[in-house]
Design a protein around this motif. Structure first.
Motif, PDB file in Angstrom:
ATOM      1  N   GLY A 183       4.702  -0.108   8.689  1.00  0.00           N
ATOM      2  CA  GLY A 183       3.998   0.096  10.177  1.00  0.00           C
ATOM      3  C   GLY A 183       2.307   0.274  10.077  1.00  0.00           C
ATOM      4  N   TRP A 184       2.045   0.944   8.957  1.00  0.00           N
ATOM      5  CA  TRP A 184       0.500   1.303   8.981  1.00  0.00           C
ATOM      6  C   TRP A 184      -0.091   0.070   8.508  1.00  0.00           C
ATOM      7  CZ3 TRP A 184      -2.678   0.972   4.560  1.00  0.00           C
ATOM      8  CH2 TRP A 184      -3.953   1.735   4.710  1.00  0.00           C
ATOM      9  N   LYS A 185       0.546  -0.646   7.530  1.00  0.00           N
ATOM     10  CA  LYS A 185      -0.186  -1.937   7.191  1.00  0.00           C
ATOM     11  C   LYS A 185      -0.295  -2.906   8.563  1.00  0.00           C
ATOM     12  CE  LYS A 185      -0.065  -1.962   2.458  1.00  0.00           C
ATOM     13  NZ  LYS A 185      -1.101  -2.119   1.775  1.00  0.00           N
ATOM     14  N   LYS A 186       0.592  -2.948   9.389  1.00  0.00           N
ATOM     15  CA  LYS A 186       0.637  -3.785  10.506  1.00  0.00           C
ATOM     16  C   LYS A 186      -0.382  -3.157  11.382  1.00  0.00           C
ATOM     17  CE  LYS A 186       3.745  -6.108  13.700  1.00  0.00           C
ATOM     18  NZ  LYS A 186       5.001  -6.199  14.155  1.00  0.00           N
ATOM     19  N   GLY A 187      -0.529  -2.027  11.634  1.00  0.00           N
ATOM     20  CA  GLY A 187      -1.547  -1.418  12.522  1.00  0.00           C
ATOM     21  C   GLY A 187      -2.978  -1.493  12.027  1.00  0.00           C
ATOM     22  N   VAL A 188      -3.185  -1.607  10.758  1.00  0.00           N
ATOM     23  CA  VAL A 188      -4.624  -1.797  10.198  1.00  0.00           C
ATOM     24  C   VAL A 188      -4.542  -3.473  10.365  1.00  0.00           C
ATOM     25  CG1 VAL A 188      -5.563  -2.376   7.789  1.00  0.00           C
ATOM     26  CG2 VAL A 188      -4.442  -0.132   8.265  1.00  0.00           C
ATOM     27  N   ALA A 189      -3.638  -4.165  10.325  1.00  0.00           N
ATOM     28  CA  ALA A 189      -3.900  -5.794  10.570  1.00  0.00           C
ATOM     29  C   ALA A 189      -4.250  -6.018  11.811  1.00  0.00           C
ATOM     30  CB  ALA A 189      -2.815  -6.685   9.980  1.00  0.00           C
ATOM     31  N   PRO A 217       2.257  -8.400   6.887  1.00  0.00           N
ATOM     32  CA  PRO A 217       1.389  -7.126   6.432  1.00  0.00           C
ATOM     33  C   PRO A 217       1.160  -6.757   4.967  1.00  0.00           C
ATOM     34  CG  PRO A 217       3.193  -6.083   7.662  1.00  0.00           C
ATOM     35  CD  PRO A 217       3.449  -7.629   7.558  1.00  0.00           C
ATOM     36  N   HIS A 218       2.109  -7.327   4.222  1.00  0.00           N
ATOM     37  CA  HIS A 218       1.987  -7.047   2.761  1.00  0.00           C
ATOM     38  C   HIS A 218       1.785  -8.122   1.904  1.00  0.00           C
ATOM     39  CE1 HIS A 218       4.337  -3.135   3.044  1.00  0.00           C
ATOM     40  NE2 HIS A 218       5.264  -3.739   3.758  1.00  0.00           N
ATOM     41  N   ALA A 219       1.011  -9.159   2.662  1.00  0.00           N
ATOM     42  CA  ALA A 219       0.347 -10.458   1.974  1.00  0.00           C
ATOM     43  C   ALA A 219      -0.912  -9.781   1.205  1.00  0.00           C
ATOM     44  CB  ALA A 219       0.308 -11.558   2.923  1.00  0.00           C
ATOM     45  N   ALA A 220      -0.818  -9.669  -0.037  1.00  0.00           N
ATOM     46  CA  ALA A 220      -2.290  -9.226  -0.414  1.00  0.00           C
ATOM     47  C   ALA A 220      -3.225 -10.534  -0.615  1.00  0.00           C
ATOM     48  CB  ALA A 220      -2.045  -8.655  -1.900  1.00  0.00           C
ATOM     49  N   GLY A 221      -2.734 -11.735  -0.832  1.00  0.00           N
ATOM     50  CA  GLY A 221      -3.413 -12.849  -1.111  1.00  0.00           C
ATOM     51  C   GLY A 221      -4.475 -13.129   0.081  1.00  0.00           C
ATOM     52  N   VAL A 224     -14.571  -4.711   5.831  1.00  0.00           N
ATOM     53  CA  VAL A 224     -14.355  -4.656   4.455  1.00  0.00           C
ATOM     54  C   VAL A 224     -13.718  -3.263   4.173  1.00  0.00           C
ATOM     55  CG1 VAL A 224     -15.889  -4.485   2.241  1.00  0.00           C
ATOM     56  CG2 VAL A 224     -16.644  -6.056   3.886  1.00  0.00           C
ATOM     57  N   ILE A 225     -13.946  -2.444   4.711  1.00  0.00           N
ATOM     58  CA  ILE A 225     -13.552  -1.162   4.378  1.00  0.00           C
ATOM     59  C   ILE A 225     -11.940  -1.124   4.527  1.00  0.00           C
ATOM     60  CG2 ILE A 225     -13.340   1.607   4.851  1.00  0.00           C
ATOM     61  CD1 ILE A 225     -16.402   1.379   5.586  1.00  0.00           C
ATOM     62  N   LEU A 226     -11.674  -1.644   5.739  1.00  0.00           N
ATOM     63  CA  LEU A 226     -10.108  -1.712   6.104  1.00  0.00           C
ATOM     64  C   LEU A 226      -9.300  -2.685   5.244  1.00  0.00           C
ATOM     65  CD1 LEU A 226      -9.881  -2.489  10.022  1.00  0.00           C
ATOM     66  CD2 LEU A 226      -9.148  -0.440   8.737  1.00  0.00           C
ATOM     67  N   SER A 227     -10.139  -3.630   4.452  1.00  0.00           N
ATOM     68  CA  SER A 227      -9.525  -4.507   3.581  1.00  0.00           C
ATOM     69  C   SER A 227      -9.241  -3.887   2.275  1.00  0.00           C
ATOM     70  CB  SER A 227     -10.075  -5.998   3.646  1.00  0.00           C
ATOM     71  OG  SER A 227     -10.005  -6.540   4.795  1.00  0.00           O
ATOM     72  N   ALA A 228     -10.240  -3.213   2.066  1.00  0.00           N
ATOM     73  CA  ALA A 228     -10.369  -2.637   0.670  1.00  0.00           C
ATOM     74  C   ALA A 228      -9.225  -1.460   0.585  1.00  0.00           C
ATOM     75  CB  ALA A 228     -11.705  -1.676   0.378  1.00  0.00           C
ATOM     76  N   VAL A 229      -9.083  -0.540   1.805  1.00  0.00           N
ATOM     77  CA  VAL A 229      -8.080   0.296   1.842  1.00  0.00           C
ATOM     78  C   VAL A 229      -6.687  -0.134   2.129  1.00  0.00           C
ATOM     79  CG1 VAL A 229      -7.270   2.304   3.300  1.00  0.00           C
ATOM     80  CG2 VAL A 229      -9.608   2.014   3.077  1.00  0.00           C
ATOM     81  N   ALA A 230      -6.333  -1.129   2.573  1.00  0.00           N
ATOM     82  CA  ALA A 230      -5.094  -1.893   2.678  1.00  0.00           C
ATOM     83  C   ALA A 230      -4.449  -2.416   1.228  1.00  0.00           C
ATOM     84  CB  ALA A 230      -5.113  -3.060   3.481  1.00  0.00           C
ATOM     85  N   LEU A 231      -5.554  -2.862   0.487  1.00  0.00           N
ATOM     86  CA  LEU A 231      -5.202  -3.353  -0.799  1.00  0.00           C
ATOM     87  C   LEU A 231      -5.077  -2.240  -1.803  1.00  0.00           C
ATOM     88  CD1 LEU A 231      -7.777  -6.516  -1.164  1.00  0.00           C
ATOM     89  CD2 LEU A 231      -5.334  -6.535  -1.040  1.00  0.00           C
ATOM     90  N   ARG A 232      -5.993  -1.239  -1.670  1.00  0.00           N
ATOM     91  CA  ARG A 232      -5.723  -0.004  -2.632  1.00  0.00           C
ATOM     92  C   ARG A 232      -4.459   0.673  -2.225  1.00  0.00           C
ATOM     93  NH1 ARG A 232      -4.791   3.129  -5.521  1.00  0.00           N
ATOM     94  NH2 ARG A 232      -5.927   4.900  -6.497  1.00  0.00           N
ATOM     95  N   ARG A 233      -3.777   0.661  -0.993  1.00  0.00           N
ATOM     96  CA  ARG A 233      -2.557   1.236  -0.784  1.00  0.00           C
ATOM     97  C   ARG A 233      -1.288   0.469  -0.747  1.00  0.00           C
ATOM     98  NH1 ARG A 233      -2.884   5.782   3.735  1.00  0.00           N
ATOM     99  NH2 ARG A 233      -0.910   6.278   2.822  1.00  0.00           N
TER     100      ARG A 233
END
Length: 210
Positions: free
Chosen positions: A44-50, A125-129, A200-209
């Protein structure tokens, strides 16, 4: 247990239930089953970021498109009594302003093309590519929009204040409408650059976590 005595012989009968219970106790216990549990909160957190990423891209489209169209349609001609002597100021008279229009037009076009990828990020939301691809292009757009806005801002500053050392006079006292429009375009472009930084910050945080 039954005990029967017959002429010096003793017979001991052991019930089958007792032997079966003994075997059951001797048998090793079955290994416990391990059930994998998912974490819906993380998804859910990933989807909210997206979703927030998609909203920011819409705001960035509005900012960069407004900057490009405002600067690209800016010109002013000073009214004089004779039509043979006229002073005109247009954005394409200065290379910095031309670069500004091209850069913001490219940024807005990229943002429109990135919307389908952002929607895929909401669905998956879990698609990292996809997130990594958007991160790379967002960083490029940060550099492009910041460079164009900074170059245009330097020209706008000179138009407002001039430079006495170089004998450059301020033209905004005469071309007031022109200066107001280019200043508005520069502010809109800086807003777009700031939104790109947040992307950029959102994408970096999503990839980091992950």
């Amino acid at each position: 247990m039954d005990v029967t005595s017959r002429s010096h012989e003793t017979t001991i009968h052991i019930p089958e239930t007792e032997s079966k219970s003994t075997e059951a106790r001797a048998a090793p216990a079955a290994a416990p089953k391990v059930v994998a549990t998912q974490h819906p909160a993380r998804g859910g957190w990933k989807k909210g970021v997206a979703i927030f990423d998609f909203i920011l891209r819409l705001c960035a489209i509005a900012a960069t498109l407004a900057a490009a169209t405002t600067m690209g349609t800016t010109d002013q001609t000073l009214p004089f009594f004779t039509q043979f002597i006229q002073f005109q100021a247009s954005y394409d008279d200065l290379p910095a302003f031309s670069f500004f229009v091209i850069a913001n037009a490219l940024a807005s076009g990229y943002l429109v093309l990135s919307l389908p990828f952002s929607i895929v990020g909401i669905v998956r939301p879990h698609a990292a590519g996809i997130r990594l691809l958007l991160l790379i292009f967002d960083i490029m757009m940060v550099a492009l929009t910041t460079a164009s806005a900074a170059a245009a801002a330097a020209v706008v500053y000179l138009a407002h204040n001039g430079n006495s050392s170089a004998n450059w006079v301020a033209i905004c006292q005469q071309f007031n409408g022109f200066c107001q429009r280019v200043s508005t375009a520069v502010v809109a472009s800086f807003i777009g650059a700031v939104i790109f930084v947040f992307l950029v910050i959102l994408s970096a945080v999503a990839l980091r976590r992950r």
